[in-house]
Design an enzyme around this catalytic site. Structure first.
Site, short mmCIF file in Angstrom:
data_model
loop_
_atom_site.label_atom_id
_atom_site.label_comp_id
_atom_site.label_asym_id
_atom_site.label_seq_id
_atom_site.Cartn_x
_atom_site.Cartn_y
_atom_site.Cartn_z
N LYS A 192 -7.63 -3.78 -5.15
CA LYS A 192 -6.24 -3.74 -4.47
C LYS A 192 -5.78 -5.50 -4.56
CE LYS A 192 -5.12 -0.15 -1.67
NZ LYS A 192 -4.47 0.26 -0.25
N ARG A 250 -14.76 12.45 -1.05
CA ARG A 250 -13.71 13.35 -0.79
C ARG A 250 -13.15 13.91 -2.04
NH1 ARG A 250 -10.05 9.17 2.13
NH2 ARG A 250 -11.20 7.69 0.78
N ASP A 281 0.83 -1.08 0.05
CA ASP A 281 -0.15 -0.03 0.25
C ASP A 281 0.89 1.30 -0.12
OD1 ASP A 281 -2.40 1.72 0.66
OD2 ASP A 281 -1.94 1.67 2.60
N ASP A 287 -0.36 5.08 0.96
CA ASP A 287 -0.67 5.93 2.11
C ASP A 287 -0.37 5.34 3.33
OD1 ASP A 287 -1.10 7.60 -0.22
OD2 ASP A 287 -3.11 8.03 0.32
N ASN A 335 -8.96 -1.20 3.67
CA ASN A 335 -8.77 -1.23 2.15
C ASN A 335 -8.02 -2.21 1.64
OD1 ASN A 335 -9.92 -0.24 -0.23
ND2 ASN A 335 -8.35 1.19 -0.66
N GLU A 341 -1.20 10.74 3.94
CA GLU A 341 -2.34 10.44 3.12
C GLU A 341 -2.32 11.47 2.10
OE1 GLU A 341 -4.64 7.92 3.30
OE2 GLU A 341 -3.80 6.92 5.11
N ASP A 376 -2.06 -1.22 5.82
CA ASP A 376 -2.46 -0.48 7.10
C ASP A 376 -4.05 -0.33 7.28
OD1 ASP A 376 -2.85 2.70 7.17
OD2 ASP A 376 -2.35 1.78 5.30
N SER A 384 -2.61 1.44 -4.75
CA SER A 384 -2.91 2.60 -3.81
C SER A 384 -4.51 3.09 -4.27
CB SER A 384 -2.17 3.65 -3.95
OG SER A 384 -2.37 4.70 -3.26
N GLY A 385 -5.13 3.42 -3.25
CA GLY A 385 -6.39 4.03 -3.17
C GLY A 385 -6.17 5.45 -3.50
#
Length: 425
Positions: free
Chosen positions: A341, A253, A208, A210, A367, A217, A364, A296-297
């Site tokens: 992911k 967001r 991942d 972030d 997600n 983030e 972490d 990554s998201g």
């Protein structure tokens, strides 16, 4: 093919070796203890050789040696014909020990192997610091479950203390369920993996981004420039705890970023901070022949820059739509969410020609759970409680390169690679 590492150390006992020898004849176990100095091993085998004879006399079945803070433990297992008389060798070995100021123990036996204990695991314990209570609790749990610690060796003393244990007699999954809560109660981290060649074959590492590869983030860095940091941070936190659907929360967001000029990506890239040890982790893995990817998201406008900077093999993320030089507040294409992911991990593995069982995933947040579950080993790195509870292992120290210890790579080997390149951690 990448190198492997084996740290020599004594097993639980320097007796029957873990290999099959066809003859179950007599054995002679020789143990040497004392101050280490050059020539001890050569001198010992010189004594043995004078008594070995030919045509089926003494044969070396096993040798193990460790030097710990200048103190030597050297063990030799010899096989001999059933009618062989070891009296003369015993006497000379003891005289040799007196001359060299070493303690020598000689014991005769029969056969040179015990049945291999079922359930072999490699246990890595990390502490910052590592307390006696933590190691004591690990040993207590192993003994209480009927297992045995066959070998202990230190992998690293910096940036954390990393100790590796070979454990037998307990199924690795059972052992993991025993040790994980015990380690957490003692403020340590523990990883339990099935021993064997498969552990050395983690060809592909996927992280991942972030709060894993980097400390930040990215969407919050963007939000700070848009003046909506608190709103975005609140939604992010709830999503990472698994309280909100990620795709819906991302859409909410990203909408707040509408109107930002695309020059903001350059500013945000300059603000991004790598997690301590991130460069060391990637650099070491690449030099050992591993392939490394990120998923990554977050957003390709940043992850592509990180991948290029670190020389990564694979990268996947969302893409923010930009029209006429400004963010529209929308994402282009399918959203890389929790299932996305895991799909990216599978795609990377297929492209790399690596089975999923030979992959490591690190993350972490909630997600990341599908990705961690799909990998050969899933590592929760400074993760939310829901992730720590479901991952194969958890690392709760702020150094990303500690992942190397889970792969059995010793700290001195890592330092050597770093020094050879003239680089810093």
């Amino acid at each position: 093919m990448w190198p492997t590492y084996r740290v020599e150390a004594p097993r639980r006992y320097l007796g029957p070796v873990e290999q099959n020898v066809t003859s179950p004849g007599r054995t002679l176990r020789v143990l040497v203890f004392g101050a280490d100095r050059p020539g001890v091993t050569a001198a010992l085998f010189g004594v043995i050789d004078r008594h070995a004879g030919g045509g089926g006399g003494l044969v070396v079945a096993d040798v193990e040696q460790i030097v710990l803070r200048g103190r030597l433990v050297l063990g030799v297992l010899l096989t001999a014909p059933a009618d062989w008389d070891e009296t003369a060798l015993r006497l000379e070995l003891h005289r040799w020990g007196v001359d060299w100021k070493l303690d020598v123990e000689v014991k005769a036996g029969v056969g040179d192997n015990q049945p291999r204990r079922a359930g072999r695991s490699r246990v890595t314990v990390l502490g910052h610091p590592l307390t006696p209570a933590a190691l004591g609790r690990m040993a207590e749990e192993v003994a209480g479950a009927g297992g045995n610690i066959d070998r202990i060796v230190r992998l690293a003393k910096y940036p954390v203390t990393a100790i590796e244990l070979d454990v037998s007699g307990i199924d690795p999954l059972v052992l993991r369920n025993l040790l994980a809560p015990a380690a957490a109660a003692c403020g340590a981290d523990v990883a339990v993996q099935r021993a064997g060649l498969a552990r050395r074959a983690k060809h592909l590492i996927v992280m991942d981004v972030d709060s894993t590869l980097i400390q930040d983030e990215v969407i919050e860095l963007l939000a700070a420039h848009a003046g909506c940091l608190q709103q975005v941070a609140s939604v992010t936190e709830r999503a990472m705890r698994g309280e909100l659907d990620f795709a819906a929360s991302l859409t909410e967001r990203v909408a707040l970023l509408e109107g930002l000029p695309e020059e903001v990506f350059t500013k945000v890239r300059e603000e991004v901070r790598y997690t301590p040890g991130a460069r060391t982790l990637v650099r070491t893995l690449k030099r050992l022949g591993f392939q490394v990817g990120i998923v990554s998201g977050g957003f390709t406008q940043i992850t592509d820059l990180l991948a290029a900077d670190l020389g990564l093999d694979y990268a996947a993320a969302n893409t923010l739509e930009v029209v006429d030089g400004r963010l529209t507040g929308r994402v282009v294409g399918a959203i890389v969410d929790r299932p996305g992911k895991a799909a990216a991990l599978r795609g990377f593995a297929e492209a790399a020609g690596v089975p999923l069982s030979e992959t490591v995933a690190i993350g972490d947040g909630a997600n990341d759970l599908d990705m961690l579950a799909a990998a050969g080993i899933g590592v929760a790195f400074n993760a939310k409680p829901v992730v720590r509870a479901q991952a194969d292992t958890a690392v709760n120290v702020p150094f990303l390169d500690t992942i190397l210890f889970l792969l059995g790579i010793p700290g001195d080997e890592i330092a050597e690679l770093t020094e050879e390149a003239g680089e810093s951690r």
